[in-house]
Design a protein around this motif. Sequence first.
Motif, PDB file in Angstrom:
ATOM      1  N   MET A   1       0.850  -1.170   0.000  1.00 49.22           N
ATOM      2  CA  MET A   1       0.000   0.000   0.000  1.00 49.22           C
ATOM      3  C   MET A   1       0.893   1.230   0.000  1.00 49.22           C
ATOM      4  SD  MET A   1      -2.834   1.107   2.882  1.00 49.22           S
ATOM      5  CE  MET A   1      -1.961   0.365   4.211  1.00 49.22           C
ATOM      6  N   ASN A   2       0.623   2.131  -0.902  1.00 50.88           N
ATOM      7  CA  ASN A   2       1.354   3.395  -0.982  1.00 50.88           C
ATOM      8  C   ASN A   2       0.375   4.555  -0.876  1.00 50.88           C
ATOM      9  OD1 ASN A   2       3.975   2.306  -1.497  1.00 50.88           O
ATOM     10  ND2 ASN A   2       3.268   1.817  -3.549  1.00 50.88           N
ATOM     11  N   ILE A   3       0.816   5.609  -0.252  1.00 49.68           N
ATOM     12  CA  ILE A   3       0.013   6.827  -0.137  1.00 49.68           C
ATOM     13  C   ILE A   3       0.759   7.939  -0.854  1.00 49.68           C
ATOM     14  CG2 ILE A   3      -1.032   8.517   1.404  1.00 49.68           C
ATOM     15  CD1 ILE A   3      -0.911   6.377   3.592  1.00 49.68           C
ATOM     16  N   HIS A   4       0.028   8.652  -1.695  1.00 48.75           N
ATOM     17  CA  HIS A   4       0.613   9.809  -2.362  1.00 48.75           C
ATOM     18  C   HIS A   4      -0.094  11.061  -1.842  1.00 48.75           C
ATOM     19  CE1 HIS A   4       2.329  12.385  -5.384  1.00 48.75           C
ATOM     20  NE2 HIS A   4       1.111  12.811  -5.657  1.00 48.75           N
ATOM     21  N   ILE A   5       0.683  12.039  -1.428  1.00 45.55           N
ATOM     22  CA  ILE A   5       0.137  13.332  -0.996  1.00 45.55           C
ATOM     23  C   ILE A   5       0.506  14.351  -2.063  1.00 45.55           C
ATOM     24  CG2 ILE A   5       0.140  15.122   0.763  1.00 45.55           C
ATOM     25  CD1 ILE A   5       1.087  12.956   2.755  1.00 45.55           C
ATOM     26  N   ASP A   6      -0.507  14.934  -2.681  1.00 42.37           N
ATOM     27  CA  ASP A   6      -0.278  15.935  -3.726  1.00 42.37           C
ATOM     28  C   ASP A   6      -0.030  17.290  -3.048  1.00 42.37           C
ATOM     29  OD1 ASP A   6      -0.411  17.831  -5.751  1.00 42.37           O
ATOM     30  OD2 ASP A   6      -2.041  16.801  -6.805  1.00 42.37           O
ATOM     31  N   PRO A   7       1.211  17.774  -3.076  1.00 37.97           N
ATOM     32  CA  PRO A   7       1.514  19.037  -2.385  1.00 37.97           C
ATOM     33  C   PRO A   7       0.832  20.248  -3.022  1.00 37.97           C
ATOM     34  CG  PRO A   7       3.401  18.306  -3.671  1.00 37.97           C
ATOM     35  CD  PRO A   7       2.383  17.209  -3.747  1.00 37.97           C
ATOM     36  N   ASP A   8       0.416  20.109  -4.272  1.00 36.11           N
ATOM     37  CA  ASP A   8      -0.282  21.223  -4.917  1.00 36.11           C
ATOM     38  C   ASP A   8      -1.734  21.324  -4.452  1.00 36.11           C
ATOM     39  OD1 ASP A   8       1.972  21.947  -6.394  1.00 36.11           O
ATOM     40  OD2 ASP A   8       1.458  20.547  -8.003  1.00 36.11           O
ATOM     41  N   ARG A   9      -2.290  20.224  -3.946  1.00 38.98           N
ATOM     42  CA  ARG A   9      -3.673  20.217  -3.460  1.00 38.98           C
ATOM     43  C   ARG A   9      -3.765  20.355  -1.942  1.00 38.98           C
ATOM     44  NH1 ARG A   9      -8.059  17.673  -6.529  1.00 38.98           N
ATOM     45  NH2 ARG A   9      -7.399  17.567  -8.685  1.00 38.98           N
ATOM     46  N   CYS A  10      -2.779  19.834  -1.222  1.00 39.37           N
ATOM     47  CA  CYS A  10      -2.836  19.834   0.239  1.00 39.37           C
ATOM     48  C   CYS A  10      -2.777  21.272   0.768  1.00 39.37           C
ATOM     49  CB  CYS A  10      -1.670  19.025   0.814  1.00 39.37           C
ATOM     50  SG  CYS A  10      -1.687  18.937   2.619  1.00 39.37           S
ATOM     51  N   THR A  11      -3.712  21.555   1.670  1.00 37.76           N
ATOM     52  CA  THR A  11      -3.716  22.874   2.310  1.00 37.76           C
ATOM     53  C   THR A  11      -3.566  22.748   3.819  1.00 37.76           C
ATOM     54  OG1 THR A  11      -6.128  22.868   2.348  1.00 37.76           O
ATOM     55  CG2 THR A  11      -5.060  23.980   0.483  1.00 37.76           C
ATOM     56  N   GLY A  12      -3.245  21.543   4.295  1.00 42.59           N
ATOM     57  CA  GLY A  12      -2.957  21.351   5.709  1.00 42.59           C
ATOM     58  C   GLY A  12      -4.152  21.414   6.628  1.00 42.59           C
ATOM     59  N   HIS A  13      -5.322  20.991   6.165  1.00 47.01           N
ATOM     60  CA  HIS A  13      -6.511  20.985   7.028  1.00 47.01           C
ATOM     61  C   HIS A  13      -6.309  20.098   8.251  1.00 47.01           C
ATOM     62  CE1 HIS A  13      -9.595  23.225   4.741  1.00 47.01           C
ATOM     63  NE2 HIS A  13      -8.870  22.878   3.699  1.00 47.01           N
ATOM     64  N   ALA A  32       0.621  18.131   4.724  1.00 46.66           N
ATOM     65  CA  ALA A  32       0.630  16.811   5.352  1.00 46.66           C
ATOM     66  C   ALA A  32       1.853  16.031   4.900  1.00 46.66           C
ATOM     67  CB  ALA A  32      -0.641  16.060   5.002  1.00 46.66           C
ATOM     68  N   HIS A  33       2.403  15.258   5.822  1.00 45.88           N
ATOM     69  CA  HIS A  33       3.543  14.396   5.540  1.00 45.88           C
ATOM     70  C   HIS A  33       3.271  13.015   6.118  1.00 45.88           C
ATOM     71  CE1 HIS A  33       6.096  17.751   4.255  1.00 45.88           C
ATOM     72  NE2 HIS A  33       5.465  18.442   5.200  1.00 45.88           N
ATOM     73  N   LEU A  34       3.907  12.023   5.524  1.00 48.53           N
ATOM     74  CA  LEU A  34       3.788  10.657   6.019  1.00 48.53           C
ATOM     75  C   LEU A  34       4.807  10.415   7.122  1.00 48.53           C
ATOM     76  CD1 LEU A  34       3.411   8.658   2.709  1.00 48.53           C
ATOM     77  CD2 LEU A  34       1.653   9.096   4.433  1.00 48.53           C
ATOM     78  N   LEU A  35       4.354   9.824   8.210  1.00 42.88           N
ATOM     79  CA  LEU A  35       5.260   9.437   9.284  1.00 42.88           C
ATOM     80  C   LEU A  35       5.755   8.015   9.103  1.00 42.88           C
ATOM     81  CD1 LEU A  35       3.374  10.962  12.336  1.00 42.88           C
ATOM     82  CD2 LEU A  35       5.357  11.890  11.137  1.00 42.88           C
ATOM     83  N   GLN A  36       4.973   7.207   8.367  1.00 40.03           N
ATOM     84  CA  GLN A  36       5.349   5.826   8.089  1.00 40.03           C
ATOM     85  C   GLN A  36       5.136   5.577   6.603  1.00 40.03           C
ATOM     86  OE1 GLN A  36       3.883   2.775  10.826  1.00 40.03           O
ATOM     87  NE2 GLN A  36       2.922   4.414  12.005  1.00 40.03           N
ATOM     88  N   ASP A  37       6.206   5.261   5.903  1.00 40.34           N
ATOM     89  CA  ASP A  37       6.107   5.047   4.467  1.00 40.34           C
ATOM     90  C   ASP A  37       6.926   3.832   4.076  1.00 40.34           C
ATOM     91  OD1 ASP A  37       5.420   5.432   1.840  1.00 40.34           O
ATOM     92  OD2 ASP A  37       6.978   6.914   1.478  1.00 40.34           O
ATOM     93  N   PRO A  38       6.327   2.722   3.764  1.00 39.23           N
ATOM     94  CA  PRO A  38       4.893   2.526   3.586  1.00 39.23           C
ATOM     95  C   PRO A  38       4.195   2.364   4.933  1.00 39.23           C
ATOM     96  CG  PRO A  38       6.014   0.470   3.148  1.00 39.23           C
ATOM     97  CD  PRO A  38       7.081   1.507   3.415  1.00 39.23           C
ATOM     98  N   PRO A  39       2.916   2.695   4.965  1.00 40.10           N
ATOM     99  CA  PRO A  39       2.158   2.540   6.206  1.00 40.10           C
ATOM    100  C   PRO A  39       1.850   1.063   6.465  1.00 40.10           C
ATOM    101  CG  PRO A  39       0.714   3.249   4.466  1.00 40.10           C
ATOM    102  CD  PRO A  39       2.102   3.249   3.886  1.00 40.10           C
ATOM    103  N   PRO A  40       1.613   0.711   7.713  1.00 41.15           N
ATOM    104  CA  PRO A  40       1.284  -0.692   8.007  1.00 41.15           C
ATOM    105  C   PRO A  40      -0.092  -1.064   7.445  1.00 41.15           C
ATOM    106  CG  PRO A  40       1.139   0.650   9.991  1.00 41.15           C
ATOM    107  CD  PRO A  40       1.682   1.531   8.906  1.00 41.15           C
ATOM    108  N   ASN A  41      -0.179  -2.271   6.931  1.00 40.33           N
ATOM    109  CA  ASN A  41      -1.436  -2.722   6.320  1.00 40.33           C
ATOM    110  C   ASN A  41      -2.590  -2.771   7.310  1.00 40.33           C
ATOM    111  OD1 ASN A  41      -0.607  -2.999   3.645  1.00 40.33           O
ATOM    112  ND2 ASN A  41       0.261  -5.019   4.034  1.00 40.33           N
TER     113      ASN A  41
END
Length: 67
Positions: A1-13, A32-41
Amino acid sequence: MNIHIDPDRCTGHGVCEGLAEDIFEVGDDGLAHLLQDPPPNDRREVIEQAVQQCPTLALRLADAPPS
């Protein structure tokens, strides 16, 4: 499992951080930033909630390609 954070869309809500503070953190840069990459399943359900509830649609979840 991978998470992608689009920095152009993220506004830090911080919705993602509120749902999974062990996976996401809103940094001093206001993104937003990932603390665990990849995250645990075993956190997949809450990560899916974060993806669905992101108000700017900045999060995308993808399964890792088979190796």
